[in-house]
Design a protein around this motif. Structure first.
Motif, mmCIF file in Angstrom:
data_model
loop_
_atom_site.group_PDB
_atom_site.id
_atom_site.type_symbol
_atom_site.label_atom_id
_atom_site.label_comp_id
_atom_site.label_asym_id
_atom_site.label_seq_id
_atom_site.Cartn_x
_atom_site.Cartn_y
_atom_site.Cartn_z
ATOM 1 N N UNK A 223 0.812 -1.220 0.000
ATOM 2 C CA UNK A 223 0.000 0.000 0.000
ATOM 3 C C UNK A 223 0.849 1.276 0.000
ATOM 4 N N UNK A 224 2.176 1.129 -0.039
ATOM 5 C CA UNK A 224 3.060 2.292 -0.034
ATOM 6 C C UNK A 224 3.044 2.998 -1.390
ATOM 7 N N UNK A 225 3.415 4.266 -1.373
ATOM 8 C CA UNK A 225 3.372 5.078 -2.585
ATOM 9 C C UNK A 225 4.363 4.597 -3.640
ATOM 10 N N UNK A 226 5.539 4.129 -3.217
ATOM 11 C CA UNK A 226 6.530 3.729 -4.217
ATOM 12 C C UNK A 226 6.095 2.472 -4.966
ATOM 13 N N UNK A 227 5.238 1.639 -4.348
ATOM 14 C CA UNK A 227 4.696 0.483 -5.062
ATOM 15 C C UNK A 227 3.727 0.954 -6.150
ATOM 16 N N UNK A 228 2.881 1.919 -5.785
ATOM 17 C CA UNK A 228 1.950 2.483 -6.765
ATOM 18 C C UNK A 228 2.703 3.146 -7.916
ATOM 19 N N UNK A 229 3.799 3.842 -7.602
ATOM 20 C CA UNK A 229 4.613 4.481 -8.628
ATOM 21 C C UNK A 229 5.242 3.443 -9.553
ATOM 22 N N UNK A 230 5.722 2.342 -8.970
ATOM 23 C CA UNK A 230 6.319 1.278 -9.784
ATOM 24 C C UNK A 230 5.286 0.652 -10.708
ATOM 25 N N UNK A 231 4.072 0.483 -10.225
ATOM 26 C CA UNK A 231 3.009 -0.061 -11.070
ATOM 27 C C UNK A 231 2.652 0.918 -12.183
ATOM 28 N N UNK A 232 2.647 2.224 -11.858
ATOM 29 C CA UNK A 232 2.318 3.237 -12.871
ATOM 30 C C UNK A 232 3.386 3.310 -13.956
ATOM 31 N N UNK A 233 4.633 2.989 -13.627
ATOM 32 C CA UNK A 233 5.711 2.990 -14.619
ATOM 33 C C UNK A 233 5.646 1.784 -15.543
#
Length: 329
Positions: A223-233
């Motif tokens: 649920x961390x932001x860097x996981x969401x960022x990695x998915x968005x990339x």
């Protein structure tokens, strides 16, 4: 560099404190190892004062020696590896008793702890990544086994797999009738065969905690932001799971593994007792039953060194995998 020097200084102080406690605690305990040994000798005849004096000198219990002199002598003996003779295994030196028992415990408990940690981290990662799957639902079963007392699980496995079905041997570390302790395939295969059941007990009892801890950390990390960022990339799910989520989620488990790795040397006393396995735990039990203070001192010191050494290595490793710890003040 400052981080590593600070850690080394802390563990040096902790080691000195452990040495000091290891010196004073046996002297505060009731009983006297000299009297215990003389009691055994008196069964063969009267004991003269000269014999008592010789035993006192042999066990390091010279009454004319001051406490400070005894402490300085003890420190010197520790660094020279001389702990005196063992009362339980008299006249075998304590260092020889520890040297004979230590490899058995490291091989059994060390390998079992490592396997339970590795499998627990892998299964916990998969359970946290795929929440609601059958693996996630299986976690309560593994934690149930962790709640079962060590000795009870060992007795149950011993009853069914050794006494009833005779799949594994009931006691010992190897087949004393078919082989001798030597570096040969016959001896090694016998050791592995005799260690399977005790190792299975340790793995079943401990793997549930690793799975549950890693699963919960994976859920929180995803649920961390860097996981969401990695998915968005557009990174692949495997890379996100391994390089981003699992790498950060396993940090608390690494710290817990350090403690488990340190206590490997102490062995699983109950498990070794149930299976009569010739390790450190079994030797510690024999030392306690025979009031063998010299052997207890040596074993406690080895256990302390193992715990401090494991924690030091993990602290240093922690500084490599998580740079934030090096900059913490």
């Amino acid at each position: 560099m400052r981080y590593y020097l600070r850690k080394l200084a802390f563990y040096l102080v902790a080691f000195w404190a452990a040495l000091t406690l290891n010196f004073f605690l046996p002297r505060l305990m009731p009983g006297n190892p000299v009297d215990n040994l003389l009691l055994k000798l008196s069964q063969k005849g009267p004991v003269s004062p000269e014999t008592r004096q010789s035993v006192e000198l042999m066990l390091g219990q010279d009454p004319s020696q001051s406490l400070w002199s005894a402490y300085v002598g003890y420190i010197g003996q520790v660094f020279s590896g001389d702990f005196g003779p063992s009362l339980a295994y008299f006249p075998t030196p304590v260092a020889d008793v520890i040297g004979q028992a230590l490899p058995w415990t490291i091989a059994l408990v060390g390998v079992s702890t490592l396997l339970s940690f590795v499998f627990g981290i892998i299964l916990g990662t998969l359970a946290g990544w795929k929440r609601g799957s059958w693996l996630d639902s299986f976690i309560p079963v593994t934690t149930m086994f962790q709640a079962i007392p060590y000795f009870w699980l060992a007795i149950i496995l011993l009853f069914f797999l050794a006494a009833t079905w005779r799949v594994f041997p009931t006691f010992g570390g190897y087949d004393i009738y078919a082989t001798q302790p030597e570096l040969s395939w016959t001896f090694v295969s016998s050791v592995v065969y005799y260690a399977i059941l005790p190792a299975l007990t340790i793995i079943i009892s401990s793997i549930g905690g690793w799975i549950l801890g890693m699963r919960n950390m994976m859920v929180a990390t995803l649920s961390e932001d860097y996981i969401v960022t990695a998915e968005a990339k557009g990174l692949s799910p495997v890379r996100i799971r391994q390089s981003y989520a699992a790498r950060n989620a396993m940090l608390p488990s690494v710290a817990g593994f350090a403690l488990s790795l340190g206590f490997v040397v102490s062995g699983s006393i109950v498990t070794e007792q149930v299976f009569s396995y010739p390790g450190i735990g079994y030797a510690l039990l024999q030392a306690t039953q025979n009031n063998d203070y010299s052997l207890m001192q040596g074993l406690f010191l080895v256990i302390t060194l193992a715990v401090l050494g494991a924690n030091l290595l993990v602290d240093l490793f922690y500084g490599l995998i998580d740079p934030r710890t090096r900059s913490a003040r």
